[in-house]
Design a protein around this motif. Structure first.
Motif, PDB file in Angstrom:
ATOM      1  N   ARG A   1      -5.911   2.888 -12.135  1.00 21.66           N
ATOM      2  CA  ARG A   1      -5.117   3.711 -10.761  1.00 21.66           C
ATOM      3  C   ARG A   1      -4.837   2.047 -10.922  1.00 21.66           C
ATOM      4  O   ARG A   1      -3.502   1.823 -10.411  1.00 21.66           O
ATOM      5  CB  ARG A   1      -5.869   3.830  -9.426  1.00 21.66           C
ATOM      6  N   LEU A   2      -5.024   0.925 -10.550  1.00 23.57           N
ATOM      7  CA  LEU A   2      -4.187  -0.628 -10.285  1.00 23.57           C
ATOM      8  C   LEU A   2      -3.375  -0.453 -11.213  1.00 23.57           C
ATOM      9  O   LEU A   2      -2.136  -1.142 -11.043  1.00 23.57           O
ATOM     10  CB  LEU A   2      -5.576  -1.454 -10.354  1.00 23.57           C
TER      11      LEU A   2
ATOM     12  N   THR B   1      -1.888   0.876 -13.306  1.00 23.96           N
ATOM     13  CA  THR B   1      -0.584   2.397 -13.248  1.00 23.96           C
ATOM     14  C   THR B   1       0.175   1.762 -12.500  1.00 23.96           C
ATOM     15  O   THR B   1       1.219   1.417 -12.512  1.00 23.96           O
ATOM     16  CB  THR B   1      -1.027   3.358 -12.747  1.00 23.96           C
ATOM     17  N   ALA B   2      -0.160   1.125 -10.674  1.00 23.92           N
ATOM     18  CA  ALA B   2      -0.025   0.852  -9.582  1.00 23.92           C
ATOM     19  C   ALA B   2       1.095  -0.696 -10.219  1.00 23.92           C
ATOM     20  O   ALA B   2       2.526  -0.637  -9.824  1.00 23.92           O
ATOM     21  CB  ALA B   2      -0.378   0.124  -8.337  1.00 23.92           C
TER      22      ALA B   2
ATOM     23  N   GLU C   1       0.797  -0.341  -4.110  1.00 23.09           N
ATOM     24  CA  GLU C   1      -0.191   0.290  -2.702  1.00 23.09           C
ATOM     25  C   GLU C   1      -0.862   1.755  -3.276  1.00 23.09           C
ATOM     26  O   GLU C   1      -0.473   2.947  -4.002  1.00 23.09           O
ATOM     27  CB  GLU C   1       0.934   1.101  -1.617  1.00 23.09           C
ATOM     28  N   ILE C   2      -2.194   1.372  -3.097  1.00 22.53           N
ATOM     29  CA  ILE C   2      -2.673   2.394  -3.283  1.00 22.53           C
ATOM     30  C   ILE C   2      -3.951   3.217  -2.890  1.00 22.53           C
ATOM     31  O   ILE C   2      -5.077   2.217  -1.912  1.00 22.53           O
ATOM     32  CB  ILE C   2      -4.101   1.555  -4.331  1.00 22.53           C
ATOM     33  N   ASP C   3      -4.128   4.186  -1.735  1.00 23.61           N
ATOM     34  CA  ASP C   3      -4.923   4.583  -0.924  1.00 23.61           C
ATOM     35  C   ASP C   3      -6.387   5.329  -1.996  1.00 23.61           C
ATOM     36  O   ASP C   3      -6.603   5.684  -2.934  1.00 23.61           O
ATOM     37  CB  ASP C   3      -4.388   6.446  -1.153  1.00 23.61           C
TER      38      ASP C   3
ATOM     39  N   LEU D   1      -8.769   3.126  -3.097  1.00 23.65           N
ATOM     40  CA  LEU D   1      -9.017   2.716  -4.075  1.00 23.65           C
ATOM     41  C   LEU D   1     -10.161   2.656  -4.953  1.00 23.65           C
ATOM     42  O   LEU D   1     -10.813   2.650  -6.004  1.00 23.65           O
ATOM     43  CB  LEU D   1      -8.679   1.085  -4.410  1.00 23.65           C
TER      44      LEU D   1
ATOM     45  N   ASP E   1      -8.062   1.388   0.978  1.00 21.04           N
ATOM     46  CA  ASP E   1      -6.720   1.262   0.638  1.00 21.04           C
ATOM     47  C   ASP E   1      -6.458   0.286   0.399  1.00 21.04           C
ATOM     48  O   ASP E   1      -7.162  -1.216   0.757  1.00 21.04           O
ATOM     49  CB  ASP E   1      -6.374   1.958   1.354  1.00 21.04           C
TER      50      ASP E   1
END
Length: 383
Positions: free
Chosen positions: A264-265, A267-268, A285-287, A289, A294
């Motif tokens: 996820r990180l 990709t962001a 910004e990742i909810d 993580l 967050d």
């Protein structure tokens, strides 16, 4: 379309592939079924079927051992090749030595263990590109021009040709990527005297810098420098590493071994990198993580450049190397052509322009589509 048999142009890349066709007196880069003009070079195997392209890429985190990628780095090489041995350590899927000392990729497919050569995986990607073209044209496609890096040797070119044959294509021509890029910009028709062109190709995995000359539409590669360990993913890795350490410092939660959080990180971070090519700052910004926390940070273009300045300097070192190998100085280069999505990074363009004393760069064609664009023109010439 004309009455002639269509001959498509395929850029069979390391991370993404692209297909084009000459249609109504212009090149059309053909989008896939999801509307994207480039398709990830991913093939995924499951108990019931196999996926190619975006569908394979999107399920990679759930099925890492059976999702195959970057096989262009294996094609035409022996198992003992240092590049193969280095890559094996990084792949989540298994690679074994075949009886003829070639690398084979091992996956679980339909309940059985299956082994594939790199050209068989490449053939699956070529089938996907063939199907994309057929959906656009509304007819069967049998002919293609396929691009390869200038540094590819005979075995690598032959393996690429074999991949085309396996996919059901009549490969009319294997064309060097720098040559395809020069054709895309019409540089073979720009002057009757000798043209000296530097093609700077920075993709997701590799940096290829080549110098070619054109005299009377005859191309010759004078020198080439390839760094198979430098590309856009390395810039992503620096950003991911920075954010991983920042998240740990803020929350005392280490995510180095948390594959889901890292995916996820990543990709962001990749998205932020692309935004920074057009704006001065981007938010990551990742909810939730990891550990219920967050994560938010604002990354500036300046910060991003500082994180990667050594990589950017390596890029210019490669340019100097090909000039030296070709016994040329930078003032003897007529055109500089940009290829690959990572050449959109402003710092890289700035360093190149400064190196070539302010010379304008050829970047009017989408950098990720340039080789396929040129291959499509070559295909039209053939057909």
């Amino acid at each position: 379309m004309s009455i002639f048999e269509p001959c498509i142009g395929i850029d069979l890349g390391t991370t993404y592939s692209c297909v084009g066709i000459w249609d109504n007196d212009k090149v059309v880069i053909i989008p896939n079924d999801l509307g994207s003009r480039t398709t990830p070079c991913y093939v995924a195997f499951t108990d019931t079927e196999h996926f190619i392209g975006d569908y394979a890429y999107n399920q990679a985190i759930r099925n890492p051992e059976n999702t195959v990628f970057n096989t262009k780095r294996l094609i035409g090489r022996e198992f003992d090749d240092p590049v193969v041995q280095a890559d094996i350590k990084l792949y989540p899927f298994r690679v074994i030595r075949s009886p003829d000392n070639r690398p084979q990729i091992v996956v679980q497919y339909k309940g059985e263990e299956k082994a594939f050569y790199a050209e068989e995986i490449s053939a699956m990607i070529l089938i996907k590109m063939k199907e994309i073209a057929e959906a656009y044209l509304g007819r069967i496609v049998t002919q293609a021009v396929i691009t390869v890096p200038a540094y590819f040797n005979y075995l690598q070119r032959q393996a690429t040709n074999n991949a085309g044959i396996i996919s059901g294509l009549d490969v009319k021509c294997i064309i060097n990527e720098p040559t395809a890029a020069a054709i895309a910009y019409g540089l073979d028709k720009k002057s009757s005297s000798e043209m000296r062109i530097l093609v700077f190709a920075l993709g997701g995995k590799t940096l290829d810098v080549s110098i070619l000359t054109i005299i009377n539409s005859i191309f010759e590669i004078k020198s080439t420098s390839s760094n198979v360990n430098l590309g856009g993913e390395d810039f992503d890795n620096r950003l991911v590493k920075f954010c991983t350490e920042d998240f740990n410092k803020k929350n005392c939660v280490d995510i180095k071994n948390n594959n889901r959080a890292l995916k996820r990180l990543r990709t962001a971070c990749e998205k932020a990198k692309k935004i920074l090519s057009y704006t001065s700052q981007a938010s990551i910004e990742i909810d939730c993580l990891a550990g219920g926390y967050d994560y938010f940070i604002t990354m500036t273009r300046e910060n991003f450049e500082e994180l990667n300045i050594d990589y950017f300097s390596e890029c210019i070192n490669s340019v100097e190397k090909v000039l030296n190998d070709a016994f040329l100085n930078k003032n003897q280069i007529h055109e500089v052509v940009l290829v690959g999505g990572s050449t959109r990074i402003p710092k890289i363009k700035q360093l190149l322009q400064e190196f070539f004393n302010g010379k304008s760069l050829c970047e009017s064609i989408n950098q990720e589509e340039v080789p396929a664009y040129g291959a499509a023109i070559q295909g039209a010439n053939i057909s």
